[in-house]
Design a protein around this motif. Sequence first.
Motif, PDB file in Angstrom:
ATOM      1  N   VAL A   1       0.864  -1.177   0.000  1.00  0.00           N
ATOM      2  CA  VAL A   1       0.000   0.000   0.000  1.00  0.00           C
ATOM      3  C   VAL A   1       0.902   1.230   0.000  1.00  0.00           C
ATOM      4  N   LYS A   2       0.660   2.154  -0.918  1.00  0.00           N
ATOM      5  CA  LYS A   2       1.547   3.304  -1.090  1.00  0.00           C
ATOM      6  C   LYS A   2       1.451   4.262   0.091  1.00  0.00           C
ATOM      7  N   SER A   3       2.483   5.088   0.226  1.00  0.00           N
ATOM      8  CA  SER A   3       2.623   5.961   1.389  1.00  0.00           C
ATOM      9  C   SER A   3       1.460   6.942   1.533  1.00  0.00           C
ATOM     10  N   HIS A   4       1.017   7.559   0.426  1.00  0.00           N
ATOM     11  CA  HIS A   4      -0.067   8.544   0.541  1.00  0.00           C
ATOM     12  C   HIS A   4      -1.377   7.881   0.982  1.00  0.00           C
ATOM     13  N   ALA A   5      -1.597   6.621   0.549  1.00  0.00           N
ATOM     14  CA  ALA A   5      -2.804   5.903   0.973  1.00  0.00           C
ATOM     15  C   ALA A   5      -2.732   5.552   2.459  1.00  0.00           C
ATOM     16  N   ILE A   6      -1.524   5.210   2.926  1.00  0.00           N
ATOM     17  CA  ILE A   6      -1.346   4.916   4.352  1.00  0.00           C
ATOM     18  C   ILE A   6      -1.685   6.144   5.187  1.00  0.00           C
ATOM     19  N   GLN A   7      -1.222   7.328   4.751  1.00  0.00           N
ATOM     20  CA  GLN A   7      -1.513   8.559   5.486  1.00  0.00           C
ATOM     21  C   GLN A   7      -3.002   8.864   5.505  1.00  0.00           C
ATOM     22  N   ASP A   8      -3.677   8.646   4.376  1.00  0.00           N
ATOM     23  CA  ASP A   8      -5.124   8.901   4.317  1.00  0.00           C
ATOM     24  C   ASP A   8      -5.875   7.990   5.283  1.00  0.00           C
ATOM     25  N   ILE A   9      -5.504   6.708   5.292  1.00  0.00           N
ATOM     26  CA  ILE A   9      -6.174   5.773   6.193  1.00  0.00           C
ATOM     27  C   ILE A   9      -5.911   6.154   7.648  1.00  0.00           C
ATOM     28  N   CYS A  10      -4.659   6.538   7.956  1.00  0.00           N
ATOM     29  CA  CYS A  10      -4.303   6.932   9.315  1.00  0.00           C
ATOM     30  C   CYS A  10      -5.119   8.132   9.777  1.00  0.00           C
ATOM     31  N   ASN A  11      -5.336   9.114   8.902  1.00  0.00           N
ATOM     32  CA  ASN A  11      -6.000  10.355   9.288  1.00  0.00           C
ATOM     33  C   ASN A  11      -7.523  10.281   9.230  1.00  0.00           C
ATOM     34  N   LYS A  12      -8.077   9.415   8.375  1.00  0.00           N
ATOM     35  CA  LYS A  12      -9.509   9.475   8.102  1.00  0.00           C
ATOM     36  C   LYS A  12     -10.290   8.236   8.533  1.00  0.00           C
ATOM     37  N   GLN A  13      -9.711   7.021   8.407  1.00  0.00           N
ATOM     38  CA  GLN A  13     -10.480   5.803   8.671  1.00  0.00           C
ATOM     39  C   GLN A  13     -10.278   5.346  10.110  1.00  0.00           C
ATOM     40  N   GLN A  14     -10.917   6.081  11.047  1.00  0.00           N
ATOM     41  CA  GLN A  14     -10.771   5.779  12.460  1.00  0.00           C
ATOM     42  C   GLN A  14     -12.071   5.313  13.096  1.00  0.00           C
ATOM     43  N   PHE A  15     -13.145   5.285  12.319  1.00  0.00           N
ATOM     44  CA  PHE A  15     -14.444   4.900  12.866  1.00  0.00           C
ATOM     45  C   PHE A  15     -15.267   4.306  11.732  1.00  0.00           C
ATOM     46  N   GLY A  16     -15.946   3.205  12.002  1.00  0.00           N
ATOM     47  CA  GLY A  16     -16.750   2.583  10.962  1.00  0.00           C
ATOM     48  C   GLY A  16     -15.966   1.545  10.186  1.00  0.00           C
ATOM     49  N   SER A  17     -16.488   1.153   9.014  1.00  0.00           N
ATOM     50  CA  SER A  17     -15.907   0.071   8.227  1.00  0.00           C
ATOM     51  C   SER A  17     -14.647   0.530   7.504  1.00  0.00           C
ATOM     52  N   GLY A  18     -13.900  -0.447   7.022  1.00  0.00           N
ATOM     53  CA  GLY A  18     -12.696  -0.163   6.251  1.00  0.00           C
ATOM     54  C   GLY A  18     -11.432  -0.583   6.979  1.00  0.00           C
ATOM     55  N   GLU A  19     -10.308  -0.434   6.280  1.00  0.00           N
ATOM     56  CA  GLU A  19      -9.020  -0.789   6.878  1.00  0.00           C
ATOM     57  C   GLU A  19      -8.624   0.239   7.944  1.00  0.00           C
ATOM     58  N   ARG A  20      -7.731  -0.175   8.804  1.00  0.00           N
ATOM     59  CA  ARG A  20      -7.182   0.718   9.828  1.00  0.00           C
ATOM     60  C   ARG A  20      -5.658   0.732   9.716  1.00  0.00           C
ATOM     61  N   HIS A  21      -5.075   1.823  10.212  1.00  0.00           N
ATOM     62  CA  HIS A  21      -3.620   1.972  10.193  1.00  0.00           C
ATOM     63  C   HIS A  21      -3.037   1.638  11.559  1.00  0.00           C
ATOM     64  N   TYR A  22      -1.938   0.886  11.555  1.00  0.00           N
ATOM     65  CA  TYR A  22      -1.187   0.599  12.780  1.00  0.00           C
ATOM     66  C   TYR A  22       0.290   0.796  12.493  1.00  0.00           C
ATOM     67  N   LEU A  23       1.005   1.284  13.492  1.00  0.00           N
ATOM     68  CA  LEU A  23       2.462   1.337  13.423  1.00  0.00           C
ATOM     69  C   LEU A  23       2.992   0.177  14.241  1.00  0.00           C
ATOM     70  N   GLY A  24       3.827  -0.646  13.643  1.00  0.00           N
ATOM     71  CA  GLY A  24       4.312  -1.843  14.337  1.00  0.00           C
ATOM     72  C   GLY A  24       5.812  -1.809  14.543  1.00  0.00           C
ATOM     73  N   VAL A  25       6.242  -2.256  15.713  1.00  0.00           N
ATOM     74  CA  VAL A  25       7.666  -2.472  15.978  1.00  0.00           C
ATOM     75  C   VAL A  25       7.829  -3.953  16.284  1.00  0.00           C
ATOM     76  N   GLN A  26       8.722  -4.597  15.570  1.00  0.00           N
ATOM     77  CA  GLN A  26       8.795  -6.064  15.603  1.00  0.00           C
ATOM     78  C   GLN A  26      10.229  -6.542  15.784  1.00  0.00           C
ATOM     79  N   TRP A  27      10.372  -7.538  16.653  1.00  0.00           N
ATOM     80  CA  TRP A  27      11.661  -8.199  16.848  1.00  0.00           C
ATOM     81  C   TRP A  27      11.522  -9.674  16.495  1.00  0.00           C
ATOM     82  N   THR A  28      12.489 -10.185  15.756  1.00  0.00           N
ATOM     83  CA  THR A  28      12.587 -11.616  15.485  1.00  0.00           C
ATOM     84  C   THR A  28      13.747 -12.161  16.305  1.00  0.00           C
ATOM     85  N   LEU A  29      13.432 -12.977  17.302  1.00  0.00           N
ATOM     86  CA  LEU A  29      14.422 -13.440  18.275  1.00  0.00           C
ATOM     87  C   LEU A  29      14.520 -14.961  18.265  1.00  0.00           C
TER      88      LEU A  29
END
Length: 555
Positions: free
Chosen positions: A356-384
């Motif tokens: 998913v392109k960067s501008h679409a990620i920003q739109d989802i982060c700013n606008k899709q916070q309530f109701g149906s549709g995808e949501r944005h998450y920031l993840g920090v991950q360790w493989t141990l």
Amino acid sequence: MTVDSGYADIFGPQVPRTGDEGQTATFALASAAYRDNPVADIKKADNEWHQTTVNEGRKWATIFRPNLGEAFAGAVVARMLGPGRKPLIQSFGTEPQAVVEHALAANNIRRARDNRLSMIMVLCGLLFLPGLVVWLLVFQLRSLIDKRTQTNKRAGAIATTLLVAVGAVAVIFLVKMPFAGFWSWYARACVILPVVGWLWAKQVCENTAKDLRGRWDSLLSGSSVGAKVPEAVPTSPGETQAEQLRQSLAKLSAEQQSNSIFYAGPKGILGMGTRWGSWQLAEDLIARDADREIHPFRSWDVIRNIHDDLRMLERNTINTGGFPKASVRHWIVTPVGEGAKAVSRPDGTDVEAYQVKSHAIQDICNKQQFGSGERHYLGVQWTLWEGQLVITMMITVTVLHKTLRIEITGHALGPVNSLFTGKPEAPTKDVQKTLKPWETRKVKLPLVPADEVVRLAVRAPITWYPPLLNWLGGSIALPEPFGLRHAWADQPWRHRFMADDALRAATPVLRVVHAAAIRVLDENGVDTEKFGNRSSFLSTNVQDASPRKADLYDA
């Protein structure tokens, strides 16, 4: 798109670089393609959320049933490279392309064996069909009797006695031949040639079994044995099949790097494991100065600052080791049902090569916070633990009316099931000592038993058409939505140190996230006193973190 998958960038199939770490889980899963365990053993690796189905085929055709390696390699290749396949779930902590290449290599080794066995079947079997049919009936009857060994100790002896008795009858038949002329010699050949073919086939099967078991052992010993897949390297423009395989492997690698993931209710985020903890900071946005308004900002501004601070997690105040370098990524999470059997990745102009392109990620982060549709998450991950433990902390920021909420959730994916980490053992049997019957000693058995030689020889001529072979002998159906890593992962909480690592990661991440968010709020004229108090409370509470099933709401 450039993908760093930990593999040498060479033309054709990729092979692991020498000395790479974090491959234990990958090689454990890859070793399943070389195994000769009973196919039903795959059920031992099932976990709470994902169940593998074993299709047993026709009851009268048990001689065609595959072993674990044959069924696993065939199912994995068909599911991950087959035309028109369903989307796959990312295999965090592993390299699925390496597993698939080892499955292809195992199939090649078995195909070469089956070609030789097919030739033996024609020369020593089909040309002398009456004798072949009689011997097969004897072996099938012996196999049925032998299966009762566990419930009736005399069954094993009866099965062996049956084979010896038929052999004695065959010798008598050769001596007292009721035919004369051509048919007498043909009848003798019908008795002798299938036995000669069996001895020849046994040598072929033994050599192949040693090769397969050697690769199985090498993978689990960390020697990084390479997967030989020459058919994935096109040598001329006309080799369309090789080009299609190369493209399928490239597609698999690209899908592994996708930033689109799926939330399946109590199953958690597919591929990341169940959600074991959740911490939320939610307070009103109030101006710091009564005569001035808050400077406008967006959720993305908060997330971007959190992202920058999380990248510094490996930096320590004191030299005590601390965090290894983490993977910090923006994820688009799509909700699916708990019982969903398939997923559908986002598509359209905002998606390229499964990303998913960067501008679409920003739109989802700013606008899709309530109701149906995808949501944005920031993840920090360790493989141990060399890929055996994957810790993921997911952060989301939402603003509804005048309330800003920062939610942090913890996900942990445990080690692959112990079924995949067992090394090959030479077959042995305990027998009583001759002079000391109260004591026993171990006796080595043939690597490939007599019944196994017959099974492989009978299967060989029809391995060129897998649908028929699967219909006769059965196959395994992989759990859907399928991903190599999470399908056979155990919970990390049974391992003390793995559980400690997952719990310890929560506190530093929570404090970094809160500090970065409060700094952004302060810079934009927000009164951060309540945010600071709430953050201090959560910081105290998280120190007593304990794993729980956070996705199972008691409502």
